[in-house]
Design a protein around this motif. Structure first.
Motif: not given
Length: 371
Positions: A203-209, A230-240, A255-258
């Motif tokens: 979980d990277f929520t604290t850093v990403l916030t 995992g970081f990139i999925r959460q990064y994009r999920g938070m619309n940074i 797959p993420v790029i496509q």
């Protein structure tokens, strides 16, 4: 079968075994980065197969002996000690920087070359050659060389003034931070924050916030394996909205790029499957035929490491570790990338660095530079 016949068969098998030139490989075959280690093993095995099919080394066949190091320094030492029992002429490895640094003294005491093809910590260069350990050779650029290429590119963009750094808490992550900080001096770009996480962090929520609130122009990521994904999925999920850059393994994220989630992301890397050289096209085709997948950085470096060792063995005046070491020091080898493998006084080669970018859902090479 008579005893005499059995003894003759055993002697024949022993002669064949003795005729092989063994190269050890310490790489993670289990754990969070096992897929990367498997690719390194595949690349090395493909090179061995091609060299053996072409006649081997002065009529002798090469053989790869792989041991799992789990990307763990303690296990890495065990893996190299096990490899040394099989009398290899050299050992390749160890993919992860912390493991490579741990096994360098083991190889020095054993007086056998250690061929580094993936690990990027600048400490490896500092400690090799005139740095004290004359048995370690690295064919891939260090993070210092890669950081210079990335820093120049980000400066030329003229839109990046602040960067948030995120890296794993290892020699790779911390070495990458130090190298990038040094490379950005005097360029008008500031690293405004640095976060280091333990491998296996879910979980990277604290850093990403914090990053989302700070709104840096870019995020430089130095991560590997499942942590990176995992970081990139959460990064994009938070619309940074910050540009994603650093040492991102874009070839592992197709797959993420496509899916359109990494548009505009950039990365500095020593290899990209998109390289338009005849040698790389042939390598990619052979790798796909053998393993049903595209090669990545790790498979390329496994392939290149064996080819550099084989070239040195063919030039060596004697097929011994000492003879191989001397031949490596005199190497001038044409890389698949179009660059050259020659070692400086720290036994560090300076192959090309590539800046790759995601454009319209595909990876393209923006520019190439020396390191």
């Amino acid at each position: 079968m008579t005893i005499a016949a059995t003894m003759m068969l055993f002697a024949a098998h022993s002669a064949v075994a003795q005729d092989k030139i063994v190269i050890g490989l310490s790489t993670p075959l289990t754990g969070s980065v096992a897929a990367l280690g498997q690719h390194e093993n595949w690349g090395a095995s493909l090179a061995v197969e091609e060299i053996n099919d072409a006649g081997g080394i002065n009529g002798r066949q090469l053989h790869i002996e792989a041991q799992d190091n789990q990307c763990n320094p303690t296990q890495g030492i065990t893996s190299v000690e096990n490899l040394l029992q099989n009398d290899p002429i050299a050992v390749m490895g160890a993919l992860c920087s912390s493991v490579t640094l741990a096994v360098m003294p083991i190889m020095e005491r054993a007086e056998r070359p250690l061929m580094v093809g993936v690990a990027t910590s600048p400490l490896i260069t500092e400690q090799a050659g005139v740095g004290g350990n004359d048995w370690t050779f690295r064919i891939n650029p260090s993070d210092s060389g890669l950081a210079v290429a990335l820093g120049n590119y980000l400066t030329e963009m003229n839109t990046i003034k602040t960067i948030a750094f995120v890296g794993e808490d290892t020699d790779y992550g911390r070495g990458g931070h130090n190298a990038l900080t040094e490379a950005l001096k005097g360029k008008g770009i500031e690293i405004v924050s640095a976060d280091f996480y333990k491998q296996g962090t879910p979980d990277f929520t604290t850093v990403l916030t914090r990053i989302k609130a700070a709104k840096p122009d870019a995020v430089a990521l130095y991560a590997t394996g499942v942590d990176e994904l995992g970081f990139i999925r959460q990064y994009r999920g938070m619309n940074i909205e910050s540009l994603l850059s650093g040492r991102v393994s874009l070839d592992e994220l197709l797959p993420v790029i496509q899916a359109g989630a990494l548009e505009g992301a950039t990365s500095v890397y020593p290899y990209a499957v998109q390289l338009d050289t005849p040698e790389n096209k042939a390598f990619v085709e052979s790798f796909k035929t053998a393993y049903g997948e595209l090669p990545n950085y790790q498979s390329f470096q496994g392939y290149e490491s064996v080819r550099v060792l084989a070239d040195a063995l063919k030039r060596s005046k004697e097929l011994t570790p000492a003879g191989l070491k001397q031949a490596l020091k005199e190497a001038d080898f044409a890389s698949v990338t179009g660059g050259n493998i020659k070692f400086d006084d720290h036994n560090q080669a300076h192959n090309l660095a590539l800046i790759v970018k995601v454009k319209d859902g595909v990876i393209v090479i923006e520019t190439m530079s020396g390191t």
